[in-house]
Scaffold this motif. Sequence first.
Motif, PDB file in Angstrom:
ATOM      1  N   GLY A 282      37.654  25.336  26.640  1.00 25.03           N
ATOM      2  CA  GLY A 282      39.103  25.428  26.672  1.00 25.03           C
ATOM      3  C   GLY A 282      39.581  26.804  27.094  1.00 25.03           C
ATOM      4  N   GLY A 283      38.744  27.820  26.956  1.00 23.67           N
ATOM      5  CA  GLY A 283      39.145  29.175  27.320  1.00 23.67           C
ATOM      6  C   GLY A 283      38.402  29.751  28.509  1.00 23.67           C
ATOM      7  N   MET A 284      37.468  28.996  29.088  1.00 23.34           N
ATOM      8  CA  MET A 284      36.602  29.541  30.134  1.00 23.34           C
ATOM      9  C   MET A 284      37.325  29.712  31.475  1.00 23.34           C
ATOM     10  SD  MET A 284      33.454  30.547  30.883  1.00 23.34           S
ATOM     11  CE  MET A 284      32.321  29.821  29.702  1.00 23.34           C
ATOM     12  N   THR A 285      38.070  28.707  31.907  1.00 24.17           N
ATOM     13  CA  THR A 285      38.661  28.734  33.248  1.00 24.17           C
ATOM     14  C   THR A 285      39.609  29.907  33.417  1.00 24.17           C
ATOM     15  OG1 THR A 285      38.484  26.327  33.406  1.00 24.17           O
ATOM     16  CG2 THR A 285      39.968  27.411  34.950  1.00 24.17           C
ATOM     17  N   ARG A 286      40.468  30.100  32.452  1.00 18.06           N
ATOM     18  CA  ARG A 286      41.439  31.201  32.546  1.00 18.06           C
ATOM     19  C   ARG A 286      40.727  32.543  32.610  1.00 18.06           C
ATOM     20  NH1 ARG A 286      46.709  32.146  30.534  1.00 18.06           N
ATOM     21  NH2 ARG A 286      47.363  34.161  31.400  1.00 18.06           N
ATOM     22  N   LEU A 287      39.708  32.727  31.797  1.00 18.31           N
ATOM     23  CA  LEU A 287      38.964  33.985  31.801  1.00 18.31           C
ATOM     24  C   LEU A 287      38.279  34.212  33.144  1.00 18.31           C
ATOM     25  CD1 LEU A 287      37.794  36.475  30.390  1.00 18.31           C
ATOM     26  CD2 LEU A 287      35.975  35.021  29.479  1.00 18.31           C
ATOM     27  N   ARG A 289      39.012  32.908  36.173  1.00 17.85           N
ATOM     28  CA  ARG A 289      39.974  33.135  37.246  1.00 17.85           C
ATOM     29  C   ARG A 289      40.610  34.519  37.156  1.00 17.85           C
ATOM     30  NH1 ARG A 289      43.142  27.261  37.646  1.00 17.85           N
ATOM     31  NH2 ARG A 289      41.341  26.084  38.457  1.00 17.85           N
ATOM     32  N   PHE A 290      40.944  34.925  35.950  1.00 19.86           N
ATOM     33  CA  PHE A 290      41.514  36.253  35.759  1.00 19.86           C
ATOM     34  C   PHE A 290      40.543  37.335  36.240  1.00 19.86           C
ATOM     35  CE2 PHE A 290      42.283  40.098  33.314  1.00 19.86           C
ATOM     36  CZ  PHE A 290      43.668  40.241  33.376  1.00 19.86           C
ATOM     37  N   THR A 291      39.281  37.145  35.914  1.00 17.83           N
ATOM     38  CA  THR A 291      38.265  38.127  36.290  1.00 17.83           C
ATOM     39  C   THR A 291      38.067  38.167  37.803  1.00 17.83           C
ATOM     40  OG1 THR A 291      37.145  37.690  34.191  1.00 17.83           O
ATOM     41  CG2 THR A 291      35.896  38.855  35.877  1.00 17.83           C
ATOM     42  N   MET A 292      38.041  37.005  38.440  1.00 19.31           N
ATOM     43  CA  MET A 292      37.909  36.959  39.904  1.00 19.31           C
ATOM     44  C   MET A 292      39.039  37.732  40.590  1.00 19.31           C
ATOM     45  SD  MET A 292      37.028  32.987  40.725  1.00 19.31           S
ATOM     46  CE  MET A 292      35.557  32.148  40.111  1.00 19.31           C
ATOM     47  N   MET A 293      40.264  37.452  40.192  1.00 20.27           N
ATOM     48  CA  MET A 293      41.412  38.088  40.836  1.00 20.27           C
ATOM     49  C   MET A 293      41.417  39.588  40.605  1.00 20.27           C
ATOM     50  SD  MET A 293      43.941  37.715  42.798  1.00 20.27           S
ATOM     51  CE  MET A 293      43.941  35.916  42.844  1.00 20.27           C
ATOM     52  N   ARG A 294      41.129  39.998  39.387  1.00 18.81           N
ATOM     53  CA  ARG A 294      41.106  41.434  39.094  1.00 18.81           C
ATOM     54  C   ARG A 294      40.034  42.137  39.935  1.00 18.81           C
ATOM     55  NH1 ARG A 294      42.572  44.523  34.648  1.00 18.81           N
ATOM     56  NH2 ARG A 294      44.307  43.055  34.532  1.00 18.81           N
TER      57      ARG A 294
END
Length: 426
Positions: A282-287, A289-294
Amino acid sequence: MTKYPTLKNIGILVTGTGFAQAVAMVAMVFTARMFTPEIFGQFAVFGSLTTIAITIASMRMDMAIMLPEDDDSARRIARIATVSNIVVALLFAVAAVVGRNLIISVYGSENLASWMPIGALTIFFVAQVTVLQYWFNRRTDYKTISLNRMQQQVASSGGQLAFGALGVRTLPGLILGTMAGQALAFVNLRLRSKDLVQPISDDTPSAKALLSEYKKMPLLNMPTALVDAIRLNGIVLLIGSVALGAVGQFNLAWRLLQVPIGLINSAISQVFFQKLARVKPGGMTRLVRFTMMRSLLISLVPFGLLYLLAPWLFTVLFGHQWDLAGDIARALTPWLMMQLVTSPISTVFVVTGKQQWSLMFAVVFCASPLALLQFSTMDLLPTIRWLGILMAAMLATNLVLADFAARSFDREGPEVQEPTEEETDA
């Protein structure tokens, strides 16, 4: 740093290792003038063959040290990895002796063939240091990892400079100088990891049971890592079979660019492996994607400057004998930028249990550059330009696969959760 623990841990690794890499870069300015491109080419081939063996030395069970809930199971896994490291190192030494004539026929260097068996020591030291680092990573002791990397790099660079200053400006000077740092890193971590060798309780699962539980490591993750190692080191080995001087130029460019990239990649990927291993469905995708963009935003400016300045920078730092290395560095820039972007989420396939996806991608990722080098009719520099573009495009594909893996993992949870501030702070 206090508010965001993940950022603090990355900062600890980056700070200590950053000092070490700065020393390595300064040392490289002098070693490049002490040793010829041909000698660096021999050393590149030596390093590529040992690196391939290091990749499979522990059957990737070293990564499994992070996964069990109890420390005793992790200790037993570390012992499995250690035995495997010893066996692989011994087999490499035997293969190097038996294959001496083959090495001479392919690379035309008796000196390289004569020194190849000592690569067994390199394999053991480096593979065992990795095992110990995963133990300290499990215990979130990033200060020890950071200090150890600093000591290893300083000793290796200092060893190479010392041999060069003493007039040993041949392959043994580079090998023995580097090995001094590897041995120091192993001894230091071993002395600091007394809790790793504590007695294991009787109710701990057996080695056979743990191998069965984490069978994806040797069966899927190890082949993936092996294919990746063959891809990168196969490039060096193919170029070296044509001309040791040319692979020396390529290797210098690659080594210099890997100093800052390796520093950042290693720190972020280690910290994020520990964090990804604890994320609930439930928390993996957001983490991810956030990391990729950063990572993408962080990489744009420095790699843009690198593309513009690389040819001038290499001739100023290393002399005109290394002018080709600057052009090679420019050609590799797109690949290296995407490597920085993908590194933080590189372990997502392990955490989500999708190693088979990573293996399939790794096979294509390996075959493509080697096929380009093998069948290209262009000169070396245009071929490497296309190589950089090809590898960057494939790493972009890897980001898509990582996103799919994260979404699949999240669907296993009862509901989609927003990640905590700590999970996204890096």
